[in-house]
Scaffold this active site. Structure first.
Site, mmCIF file in Angstrom:
data_model
loop_
_atom_site.group_PDB
_atom_site.id
_atom_site.type_symbol
_atom_site.label_atom_id
_atom_site.label_comp_id
_atom_site.label_asym_id
_atom_site.label_seq_id
_atom_site.Cartn_x
_atom_site.Cartn_y
_atom_site.Cartn_z
ATOM 1 C CE LYS A 220 -7.717 -15.219 -14.182
ATOM 2 N NZ LYS A 220 -6.817 -15.687 -13.119
ATOM 3 N NE ARG A 254 -2.308 -10.400 -12.454
ATOM 4 C CZ ARG A 254 -2.734 -10.640 -13.677
ATOM 5 N NH1 ARG A 254 -3.957 -11.070 -13.887
ATOM 6 N NH2 ARG A 254 -1.928 -10.459 -14.703
#
Ligand code: 7PJ
Length: 278
Positions: A220, A254
């Site tokens: 991210k 995840r």
């Protein structure tokens, strides 16, 4: 140690949830696994690498992404869920906010619902109550198209925690047992880098709710902001963040890079001991 039962499967935590995006536009793997056969191959590779769950999504929620219609999302994910569940003995999660997709996905073999909108879309709670599958409730400020424009909090940790408490209470009242719920602070969803860092540092506060915590930190942009690395070079940063999250109580991570993330979690597990991981 088990942290969650998914139908016939009980997970050893901390566990890795492998990401399978069947979208043309996801931020890291968009367009790579759109056909059922390439998606199946990637799912097999992630299962082989040790993924405990595979999360299949047909709507990109990257910053700026446009929504897709329910039928289009169904057309993207259902053939993949059918193909993967027929071939691989691993629980599948469906990454969706739409009640029609939830129903179709569970009918096709999905064992879990992962909803970045925490069952707030119209009809979503009712669908989840009907399906009685584990649901991950994630925090997001705003909507993907605009969420990174002006994220604003006076106390990000308190606000995210309160939001998740309220959603859990509403879900329980609607008929979802707490044992079916997971929570996720939603890293990168309507949050500035400083907000994400504060949430990760204080993740322990979420464990007070007594529910398994799922986190998504893989590649991210906050990791790019910290390291200066582009998407293709954020694996080391992703592993560091995953370990920090597990050390603070996360049960499921995840991730795009399953084998590497699993190795990192094994080290965390060896050092922390599984007893401290709820
Ligand atoms: C997350 C997610 C996350 C949960 C995405 C990406 C962006 N679901 N779906 N948590 N992120 N529960 O793949 O990085 O952080 S989409």
């Amino acid at each position: 140690m088990n942290c969650l039962r998914l139908g016939d499967f009980s997970l050893d935590c901390p566990a890795v949830m492998g990401i399978l995006n069947v979208t043309p536009d996801s931020f890291f793997d968009g367009g790579k696994f759109v056909s059922a056969s390439t998606a199946l191959r990637h799912a097999e590779a992630m299962a082989h690498a040790g993924a405990a769950i595979i999360d299949i999504g047909g709507e990109s929620t990257r910053p700026g992404a446009q929504g897709v219609g329910e039928q289009e999302e169904i057309d993207r994910v259902i053939p993949v869920i059918e193909a993967v569940s027929a071939r691989i003995d691993i629980p599948l999660s469906v990454d969706t906010s739409k009640p029609g997709v939830m129903r179709a996905a569970v009918a096709a073999g999905a064992a879990m619902i992962n909803d970045v909108r925490a069952l707030q879309q119209e009809g979503a709670i009712e669908a989840a109550v009907e399906l009685q599958k584990p649901v991950c409730l994630m925090h997001m400020q705003g909507e993907p198209r605009t969420m990174q424009h002006h994220p604003e909090y006076s106390d990000v940790v308190a606000e995210v925690t309160q939001f998740l408490r309220d959603r859990v209470a509403e879900c329980v009242q609607a008929g979802l047992d707490e044992s079916l719920l997971l929570i996720d602070p939603g890293f990168g969803f309507g949050k500035a880098p400083a907000d994400n860092i504060e949430l990760l540092a204080n993740l322990r506060q979420l464990s007070d709710m007594g529910l398994p915590i799922l986190v998504g930190v893989s590649r991210k942009s906050t990791l790019g902001a910290i390291t200066g690395q582009d998407l293709d070079h954020r694996l080391p940063a992703s592993l560091a963040a995953a370990v920090m999250a597990v050390d603070r109580g996360a049960s499921i991570v995840r991730a795009h890079d399953v084998a590497e993330t699993l190795d990192a979690l094994k080290v965390a597990r060896a050092v922390i001991g599984t007893d401290e991981i709820e």
